[in-house]
Write a protein that holds these residues in place. Structure first.
Motif, mmCIF file in Angstrom:
data_model
loop_
_atom_site.group_PDB
_atom_site.id
_atom_site.type_symbol
_atom_site.label_atom_id
_atom_site.label_comp_id
_atom_site.label_asym_id
_atom_site.label_seq_id
_atom_site.Cartn_x
_atom_site.Cartn_y
_atom_site.Cartn_z
ATOM 1 N N GLY A 63 20.074 67.164 -14.500
ATOM 2 C CA GLY A 63 18.802 66.765 -15.103
ATOM 3 C C GLY A 63 18.624 67.284 -16.516
ATOM 4 N N ASN A 64 19.156 68.459 -16.812
ATOM 5 C CA ASN A 64 19.046 69.007 -18.168
ATOM 6 C C ASN A 64 19.765 68.116 -19.182
ATOM 7 N N TRP A 65 20.893 67.529 -18.795
ATOM 8 C CA TRP A 65 21.626 66.645 -19.694
ATOM 9 C C TRP A 65 20.772 65.422 -20.030
ATOM 10 N N TYR A 66 20.152 64.831 -19.012
ATOM 11 C CA TYR A 66 19.310 63.652 -19.250
ATOM 12 C C TYR A 66 18.120 64.013 -20.138
ATOM 13 N N ALA A 67 17.518 65.172 -19.887
ATOM 14 C CA ALA A 67 16.379 65.603 -20.701
ATOM 15 C C ALA A 67 16.789 65.767 -22.162
ATOM 16 N N GLN A 69 19.175 64.278 -23.712
ATOM 17 C CA GLN A 69 19.492 62.972 -24.294
ATOM 18 C C GLN A 69 18.247 62.219 -24.748
ATOM 19 N N ILE A 70 17.108 62.503 -24.120
ATOM 20 C CA ILE A 70 15.870 61.829 -24.527
ATOM 21 C C ILE A 70 14.957 62.772 -25.311
ATOM 22 N N ASN A 71 15.555 63.848 -25.810
ATOM 23 C CA ASN A 71 14.853 64.806 -26.676
ATOM 24 C C ASN A 71 13.589 65.381 -26.044
ATOM 25 N N THR A 72 13.756 65.883 -24.840
ATOM 26 C CA THR A 72 12.639 66.543 -24.173
ATOM 27 C C THR A 72 13.188 67.695 -23.337
ATOM 28 N N THR A 73 12.305 68.439 -22.729
ATOM 29 C CA THR A 73 12.733 69.527 -21.856
ATOM 30 C C THR A 73 12.862 69.016 -20.429
ATOM 31 N N TYR A 74 13.592 69.754 -19.625
ATOM 32 C CA TYR A 74 13.739 69.382 -18.219
ATOM 33 C C TYR A 74 12.378 69.427 -17.518
ATOM 34 N N LYS A 75 11.561 70.401 -17.869
ATOM 35 C CA LYS A 75 10.225 70.526 -17.279
ATOM 36 C C LYS A 75 9.384 69.281 -17.576
ATOM 37 N N THR A 76 9.423 68.819 -18.820
ATOM 38 C CA THR A 76 8.667 67.624 -19.197
ATOM 39 C C THR A 76 9.201 66.391 -18.483
ATOM 40 N N LEU A 77 10.523 66.275 -18.410
ATOM 41 C CA LEU A 77 11.120 65.142 -17.700
ATOM 42 C C LEU A 77 10.689 65.153 -16.232
ATOM 43 N N ASN A 78 10.668 66.321 -15.607
ATOM 44 C CA ASN A 78 10.212 66.431 -14.223
ATOM 45 C C ASN A 78 8.766 65.990 -14.072
ATOM 46 N N GLN A 79 7.919 66.414 -15.003
ATOM 47 C CA GLN A 79 6.506 66.031 -14.948
ATOM 48 C C GLN A 79 6.347 64.515 -15.045
ATOM 49 N N ILE A 80 7.094 63.896 -15.935
ATOM 50 C CA ILE A 80 7.033 62.434 -16.106
ATOM 51 C C ILE A 80 7.517 61.739 -14.837
ATOM 52 N N CYS A 81 8.624 62.214 -14.304
ATOM 53 C CA CYS A 81 9.176 61.604 -13.083
ATOM 54 C C CYS A 81 8.210 61.748 -11.912
ATOM 55 N N ALA A 89 13.102 64.761 -11.306
ATOM 56 C CA ALA A 89 14.237 64.109 -11.963
ATOM 57 C C ALA A 89 15.494 64.269 -11.116
ATOM 58 N N LYS A 90 15.724 65.453 -10.590
ATOM 59 C CA LYS A 90 16.908 65.694 -9.764
ATOM 60 C C LYS A 90 16.883 64.848 -8.495
ATOM 61 N N GLN A 91 15.713 64.711 -7.882
ATOM 62 C CA GLN A 91 15.598 63.872 -6.688
ATOM 63 C C GLN A 91 15.908 62.411 -7.015
ATOM 64 N N LEU A 92 15.450 61.933 -8.164
ATOM 65 C CA LEU A 92 15.757 60.565 -8.584
ATOM 66 C C LEU A 92 17.250 60.392 -8.829
ATOM 67 N N ILE A 93 17.838 61.360 -9.518
ATOM 68 C CA ILE A 93 19.276 61.302 -9.807
ATOM 69 C C ILE A 93 20.062 61.263 -8.498
ATOM 70 N N ASP A 94 19.741 62.169 -7.590
ATOM 71 C CA ASP A 94 20.455 62.228 -6.318
ATOM 72 C C ASP A 94 20.222 60.974 -5.483
ATOM 73 N N SER A 95 19.005 60.489 -5.446
ATOM 74 C CA SER A 95 18.708 59.289 -4.655
ATOM 75 C C SER A 95 19.485 58.085 -5.154
ATOM 76 N N TYR A 96 19.475 57.884 -6.456
ATOM 77 C CA TYR A 96 20.188 56.731 -7.007
ATOM 78 C C TYR A 96 21.697 56.879 -6.805
ATOM 79 N N THR A 97 22.197 58.085 -7.008
ATOM 80 C CA THR A 97 23.631 58.338 -6.822
ATOM 81 C C THR A 97 24.033 58.079 -5.378
#
Length: 151
Positions: A63-67, A69-81, A89-97
């Motif tokens: 999830g940190n890599w994705y965050a 890449q979109i110029n944000t923090t992992y915490k912010t990406l998690n909040q958005i997700c 974000a990790k749950q989404l990544i794992d679910s899709y994978t």
């Protein structure tokens, strides 16, 4: 998809196309079309995250890599997700994978070792542990359960 899977002459290819159709529909109905849930900036970041996920899910599950890449923090990406889907974000990544791994296992008679390699796992045993943790079955157990013999 469930009806097709339970059908006596179920075809894994039909299941793959049904899944792809649903995935594309979900992609089209992303939250950026629902301004009441996410702000415009959040919607853009979420859409960029999903775009990256759909491209890189088979090699990158960090999830940190994705965050970054979109110029944000992992915490912010998690909040958005969480706002958009009620998943981290990790749950989404794992679910899709996992959905894509399952599709590979059902659509073809590919070995667990090949799937592990295709999805960027350095070791097949790590792949089996990851899959079993998410699904409750080993990849070969899952494949035996859902793969229909070709007559």
């Amino acid at each position: 998809m469930i009806k097709e899977n339970l059908h006596a002459q179920s075809d894994p290819l039909i299941l793959m196309y049904l899944f792809s159709t649903l995935s594309l529909m979900l992609h089209r109905l992303r939250p950026e079309l629902r301004p009441d849930v996410l702000s415009q900036g959040q919607s853009i970041k979420f859409a960029r995250f999903l775009d990256l996920l759909f491209i890189h899910f088979n090699k990158i599950r960090d999830g940190n890599w994705y965050a970054s890449q979109i110029n944000t923090t992992y915490k912010t990406l998690n909040q958005i997700c969480k706002l958009a889907t009620n998943l981290t974000a990790k749950q989404l990544i794992d679910s899709y994978t996992i959905i894509e791994i399952k599709r590979c296992l059902v659509v073809s008679s590919i070995t667990s070792q090949q799937v592990a390699y295709d999805f960027g796992f350095e070791d097949a045993s790590n792949f089996v542990k990851y899959f079993k943790k998410q699904v409750g079955l080993t990849p070969s157990q899952f494949q035996k359960k859902y793969l229909k013999p070709v007559l």
